[in-house]
Scaffold this motif. Structure first.
Motif, mmCIF file in Angstrom:
data_model
loop_
_atom_site.group_PDB
_atom_site.id
_atom_site.type_symbol
_atom_site.label_atom_id
_atom_site.label_comp_id
_atom_site.label_asym_id
_atom_site.label_seq_id
_atom_site.Cartn_x
_atom_site.Cartn_y
_atom_site.Cartn_z
ATOM 1 N N ALA A 108 0.845 -1.204 0.000
ATOM 2 C CA ALA A 108 0.000 0.000 0.000
ATOM 3 C C ALA A 108 0.877 1.251 0.000
ATOM 4 O O ALA A 108 0.631 2.204 -0.754
ATOM 5 C CB ALA A 108 -0.928 -0.001 1.207
ATOM 6 N N SER A 109 1.931 1.231 0.828
ATOM 7 C CA SER A 109 2.858 2.372 0.878
ATOM 8 C C SER A 109 3.638 2.500 -0.424
ATOM 9 O O SER A 109 3.864 3.616 -0.912
ATOM 10 C CB SER A 109 3.837 2.206 2.044
ATOM 11 O OG SER A 109 3.165 2.145 3.272
ATOM 12 N N LEU A 110 4.039 1.360 -0.998
ATOM 13 C CA LEU A 110 4.791 1.386 -2.252
ATOM 14 C C LEU A 110 3.960 1.979 -3.378
ATOM 15 O O LEU A 110 4.449 2.788 -4.179
ATOM 16 C CB LEU A 110 5.241 -0.038 -2.616
ATOM 17 C CG LEU A 110 6.078 -0.184 -3.900
ATOM 18 C CD1 LEU A 110 7.357 0.651 -3.815
ATOM 19 C CD2 LEU A 110 6.409 -1.653 -4.162
ATOM 20 N N GLU A 111 2.693 1.610 -3.443
ATOM 21 C CA GLU A 111 1.806 2.166 -4.473
ATOM 22 C C GLU A 111 1.664 3.681 -4.290
ATOM 23 O O GLU A 111 1.662 4.434 -5.269
ATOM 24 C CB GLU A 111 0.436 1.490 -4.410
ATOM 25 C CG GLU A 111 -0.507 1.941 -5.505
ATOM 26 C CD GLU A 111 -1.509 0.872 -5.919
ATOM 27 O OE1 GLU A 111 -2.436 1.204 -6.665
ATOM 28 O OE2 GLU A 111 -1.344 -0.289 -5.502
ATOM 29 N N ASN A 112 1.567 4.102 -3.047
ATOM 30 C CA ASN A 112 1.475 5.522 -2.736
ATOM 31 C C ASN A 112 2.713 6.272 -3.238
ATOM 32 O O ASN A 112 2.613 7.330 -3.874
ATOM 33 C CB ASN A 112 1.348 5.673 -1.213
ATOM 34 C CG ASN A 112 0.767 6.998 -0.792
ATOM 35 O OD1 ASN A 112 0.361 7.807 -1.621
ATOM 36 N ND2 ASN A 112 0.737 7.244 0.490
ATOM 37 N N CYS A 113 3.890 5.721 -2.945
ATOM 38 C CA CYS A 113 5.159 6.344 -3.363
ATOM 39 C C CYS A 113 5.295 6.356 -4.891
ATOM 40 O O CYS A 113 5.769 7.345 -5.468
ATOM 41 C CB CYS A 113 6.346 5.597 -2.753
ATOM 42 S SG CYS A 113 6.492 5.745 -0.956
ATOM 43 N N LEU A 114 4.873 5.276 -5.543
ATOM 44 C CA LEU A 114 4.979 5.199 -7.001
ATOM 45 C C LEU A 114 4.071 6.224 -7.685
ATOM 46 O O LEU A 114 4.458 6.822 -8.693
ATOM 47 C CB LEU A 114 4.634 3.785 -7.477
ATOM 48 C CG LEU A 114 5.670 2.707 -7.169
ATOM 49 C CD1 LEU A 114 5.123 1.323 -7.517
ATOM 50 C CD2 LEU A 114 6.964 2.959 -7.936
ATOM 51 N N LEU A 115 2.888 6.429 -7.148
ATOM 52 C CA LEU A 115 1.982 7.431 -7.712
ATOM 53 C C LEU A 115 2.583 8.832 -7.588
ATOM 54 O O LEU A 115 2.442 9.667 -8.491
ATOM 55 C CB LEU A 115 0.619 7.371 -7.023
ATOM 56 C CG LEU A 115 -0.243 6.141 -7.324
ATOM 57 C CD1 LEU A 115 -1.488 6.133 -6.456
ATOM 58 C CD2 LEU A 115 -0.625 6.087 -8.800
#
Length: 308
Positions: A108-115
């Protein structure tokens, strides 16, 4: 109340979306279909980007990593739910629950950072087009991915280690289909003040901070577009941002909706249904958003499927 300490012997019960036996086959079929579509769709995006040299740009590099993150995010929650439905069991071990919490937080955090990284890439491409290839070089792109992964892992490990210090009561029923951190904290017999403060602090930093970064990037993009002489050029420059904005809206909208549902409603079923949106539906829709709104991806996917 009687309690279990962190010996690893405790078992949690995942109540799922419904306890009605007649609905279990329907839920199994629905979630299996959603999961297969998620994996297949995101794998096709990754294959399309890796097979076409024209798509070897920062934007598609981040998109392929986002697709990989979506696959992992769904795999962390859905298969366990399907196994529980099939075996008519609701249990998940203490170790399994802690592991699931950790991986859900990581992806969830990784998706946030990638966006956020994708928003920065769009900002550089539109506001600094002549310096785009110099700024968004492969070294910086790789560094952003590595930094995103490091931040996500460190945040998830910190939360998981803080859960290890808790003792849990005998009533270990989680009104969810996966081990969601806020729901697990509610079952603890020991003081969870520090855990909740840490949860809100990290959510504010990672969620709120990165969202503000995305918002700032698009504000700068809008200001740059307003300086362009023709509407045609404005549309051409902004068109690649449409898919990203749709995914950002979906990710933050469903995540914020699940949070509000959990905080505002007393119905655990409604909270679980809201969680389905950001853990299952969003990863499934992302490939469709990027492929249907992107001619390059659509063309490469058509060639790839015809070749297969």
């Amino acid at each position: 109340m009687e309690s279990e300490n962190q010996t690893g012997l405790a078992e949690f019960l995942l109540l799922g979306l419904s306890e009605n036996p007649e609905l279990q086959p329907l839920l199994f079929g629905m979630f299996l279909t959603l999961y297969l579509i998620t994996v297949a769709g995101n794998l096709l995006i990754i294959l399309a980007i890796s097979s076409d040299s024209h798509l070897h740009t920062p934007m598609y590099f981040f998109l392929s990593n986002l697709s990989f993150s979506d696959i992992c995010f769904s795999t962390t929650t859905v298969p366990k739910m399907l196994v529980n439905i099939q075996t008519q069991s609701k249990s998940i071990s203490y170790t399994g629950c802690l592991t699931q919490i950790c991986f859900v937080l990581v992806f969830a955090s990784l998706e946030n950072c990638l966006l956020a990284a994708m928003a920065y890439d769009r900002y550089v491409a539109i506001c600094h087009p002549l310096r785009c290839t110099i700024i968004m070089n492969p070294h910086l792109c790789g560094l952003l991915i590595l930094l995103s992964l490091l931040i996500s892992i460190m945040s998830a490990l910190l939360h998981s280690l803080m859960v290890l210090r808790l003792s849990f009561c005998i009533d270990l029923e989680i009104p969810q289909f996966f081990c969601e951190l806020p729901q697990v904290l509610k079952l603890a017999c020991s003081d969870t003040l520090f855990n909740n403060v840490l949860l809100y602090f990290m959510t504010s930093i990672l969620g709120g901070g990165l969202f503000l970064g995305i918002f700032f990037s698009y504000m700068q993009i809008v200001f740059s577009l307003m300086k362009m002489p023709s509407i045609g050029r404005m549309y051409k420059a902004f068109s690649p941002c449409g898919s990203h904005l749709s995914v950002v809206s979906l990710f933050y909208g469903t995540g914020f909706g699940a949070y509000l549902s959990s905080a505002a409603t007393l119905s655990s079923r409604k909270s679980a249904t809201a969680s389905v949106m950001y853990t299952v539906v969003t990863p499934m829709l992302n490939p469709f958003i990027y492929s249907l709104r992107n001619k390059d991806i659509m063309g490469t996917l058509t060639k790839l499927i015809s070749r297969i």
